[in-house]
Design a protein around this motif. Sequence first.
Motif, PDB file in Angstrom:
ATOM      1  N   ALA A   1       0.850  -1.174   0.000  1.00  0.00           N
ATOM      2  CA  ALA A   1       0.000   0.000   0.000  1.00  0.00           C
ATOM      3  C   ALA A   1       0.893   1.234   0.000  1.00  0.00           C
ATOM      4  CB  ALA A   1      -0.903  -0.006   1.232  1.00  0.00           C
ATOM      5  N   HIS A   2       0.463   2.238  -0.688  1.00  0.00           N
ATOM      6  CA  HIS A   2       1.173   3.516  -0.715  1.00  0.00           C
ATOM      7  C   HIS A   2       0.270   4.600  -0.151  1.00  0.00           C
ATOM      8  CE1 HIS A   2       3.605   1.294  -3.640  1.00  0.00           C
ATOM      9  NE2 HIS A   2       4.566   2.125  -3.276  1.00  0.00           N
ATOM     10  N   ILE A   3       0.847   5.465   0.658  1.00  0.00           N
ATOM     11  CA  ILE A   3       0.126   6.605   1.222  1.00  0.00           C
ATOM     12  C   ILE A   3       0.776   7.867   0.685  1.00  0.00           C
ATOM     13  CG2 ILE A   3      -0.538   7.815   3.324  1.00  0.00           C
ATOM     14  CD1 ILE A   3      -0.171   5.106   4.808  1.00  0.00           C
ATOM     15  N   ASP A   4      -0.033   8.747   0.138  1.00  0.00           N
ATOM     16  CA  ASP A   4       0.456  10.025  -0.372  1.00  0.00           C
ATOM     17  C   ASP A   4       0.628  10.974   0.812  1.00  0.00           C
ATOM     18  OD1 ASP A   4       0.824  12.550  -1.490  1.00  0.00           O
ATOM     19  OD2 ASP A   4      -0.534  12.152  -3.160  1.00  0.00           O
ATOM     20  N   ALA A   5       1.846  11.096   1.309  1.00  0.00           N
ATOM     21  CA  ALA A   5       2.108  11.908   2.493  1.00  0.00           C
ATOM     22  C   ALA A   5       1.881  13.394   2.222  1.00  0.00           C
ATOM     23  CB  ALA A   5       3.533  11.677   2.986  1.00  0.00           C
ATOM     24  N   ARG A   6       2.151  13.838   1.034  1.00  0.00           N
ATOM     25  CA  ARG A   6       1.938  15.249   0.703  1.00  0.00           C
ATOM     26  C   ARG A   6       0.447  15.592   0.783  1.00  0.00           C
ATOM     27  NH1 ARG A   6       5.059  16.203  -4.238  1.00  0.00           N
ATOM     28  NH2 ARG A   6       6.831  16.757  -2.951  1.00  0.00           N
ATOM     29  N   MET A   7      -0.402  14.668   0.340  1.00  0.00           N
ATOM     30  CA  MET A   7      -1.841  14.898   0.404  1.00  0.00           C
ATOM     31  C   MET A   7      -2.345  14.775   1.848  1.00  0.00           C
ATOM     32  SD  MET A   7      -4.921  12.983  -1.635  1.00  0.00           S
ATOM     33  CE  MET A   7      -4.455  13.692  -3.203  1.00  0.00           C
ATOM     34  N   MET A   8      -1.816  13.802   2.592  1.00  0.00           N
ATOM     35  CA  MET A   8      -2.260  13.577   3.964  1.00  0.00           C
ATOM     36  C   MET A   8      -1.760  14.650   4.921  1.00  0.00           C
ATOM     37  SD  MET A   8      -1.773  10.098   6.119  1.00  0.00           S
ATOM     38  CE  MET A   8      -2.026  10.002   7.876  1.00  0.00           C
ATOM     39  N   LEU A   9      -0.582  15.191   4.651  1.00  0.00           N
ATOM     40  CA  LEU A   9       0.049  16.159   5.554  1.00  0.00           C
ATOM     41  C   LEU A   9       0.387  17.458   4.820  1.00  0.00           C
ATOM     42  CD1 LEU A   9       2.517  13.638   7.255  1.00  0.00           C
ATOM     43  CD2 LEU A   9       0.275  14.371   8.103  1.00  0.00           C
ATOM     44  N   PRO A  10      -0.602  18.144   4.265  1.00  0.00           N
ATOM     45  CA  PRO A  10      -0.297  19.350   3.485  1.00  0.00           C
ATOM     46  C   PRO A  10       0.290  20.484   4.328  1.00  0.00           C
ATOM     47  CG  PRO A  10      -2.656  19.188   3.853  1.00  0.00           C
ATOM     48  CD  PRO A  10      -2.044  17.906   4.356  1.00  0.00           C
ATOM     49  N   HIS A  11       0.163  20.390   5.642  1.00  0.00           N
ATOM     50  CA  HIS A  11       0.695  21.434   6.525  1.00  0.00           C
ATOM     51  C   HIS A  11       2.205  21.312   6.749  1.00  0.00           C
ATOM     52  CE1 HIS A  11      -0.325  17.997   9.109  1.00  0.00           C
ATOM     53  NE2 HIS A  11       0.619  18.421   9.921  1.00  0.00           N
ATOM     54  N   ILE A  12       2.815  20.203   6.307  1.00  0.00           N
ATOM     55  CA  ILE A  12       4.264  20.033   6.463  1.00  0.00           C
ATOM     56  C   ILE A  12       4.958  20.423   5.162  1.00  0.00           C
ATOM     57  CG2 ILE A  12       6.132  18.406   6.919  1.00  0.00           C
ATOM     58  CD1 ILE A  12       4.209  16.764   8.582  1.00  0.00           C
ATOM     59  N   ARG A  59       5.549   3.794   1.675  1.00  0.00           N
ATOM     60  CA  ARG A  59       5.245   2.452   1.194  1.00  0.00           C
ATOM     61  C   ARG A  59       5.171   1.512   2.379  1.00  0.00           C
ATOM     62  NH1 ARG A  59       8.753  -1.983  -1.042  1.00  0.00           N
ATOM     63  NH2 ARG A  59       7.342  -3.269  -2.269  1.00  0.00           N
ATOM     64  N   LEU A  60       4.024   0.848   2.504  1.00  0.00           N
ATOM     65  CA  LEU A  60       3.843  -0.184   3.518  1.00  0.00           C
ATOM     66  C   LEU A  60       3.693  -1.503   2.779  1.00  0.00           C
ATOM     67  CD1 LEU A  60       1.215   1.595   5.807  1.00  0.00           C
ATOM     68  CD2 LEU A  60       3.695   1.501   6.110  1.00  0.00           C
ATOM     69  N   ALA A  61       4.626  -2.397   3.003  1.00  0.00           N
ATOM     70  CA  ALA A  61       4.601  -3.668   2.283  1.00  0.00           C
ATOM     71  C   ALA A  61       4.769  -4.808   3.279  1.00  0.00           C
ATOM     72  CB  ALA A  61       5.722  -3.719   1.251  1.00  0.00           C
ATOM     73  N   PHE A  62       4.014  -5.872   3.060  1.00  0.00           N
ATOM     74  CA  PHE A  62       4.190  -7.069   3.866  1.00  0.00           C
ATOM     75  C   PHE A  62       3.733  -8.276   3.064  1.00  0.00           C
ATOM     76  CE2 PHE A  62       0.146  -5.178   4.880  1.00  0.00           C
ATOM     77  CZ  PHE A  62      -0.757  -6.234   4.945  1.00  0.00           C
TER      78      PHE A  62
END
Length: 130
Positions: A1-12, A59-62
């Motif tokens: 799974a991929h998480i878009d950190a820029r979208m999730m944390l726009p304040h950083i 990236r979260l992979a298992f």
Amino acid sequence: AHIDARMMLPHIPDEQYPAGALIAALYLCGGIRGMERGTLSEERNPDGTEHIAAVEMVRLAFPRRVFTLSQTEYVIDRVKWVFDHKDMIGGLRFVHEPKTLRFFTGILEPVSDWPEKMLAAYEADFGLDQ
């Protein structure tokens, strides 16, 4: 799974490594290890300025045959908790930045006391046994 950190944390700001900060938050609040793909993985420009990456991803992979359903549900639950508390997450800055492989051997610290505040909120929700 991929998480878009820029979208999730726009304040950083990108210069404070949103994907790296999200990885730190996931590890602090769930022991979940991920992989940053973003500005932190880039080398600086020749003039010393930061080279801003096109993406800030986690990236979260298992391997599905290794982890149980309960372990997978735990990760989902903790990622959701971090998402619900995403406004608490702040940026990171280098304390030690090697010229090469900075993402591998560099040392970062939070730009504020956000980890302590996040851990206090986590403890309030889950207690010390989690």
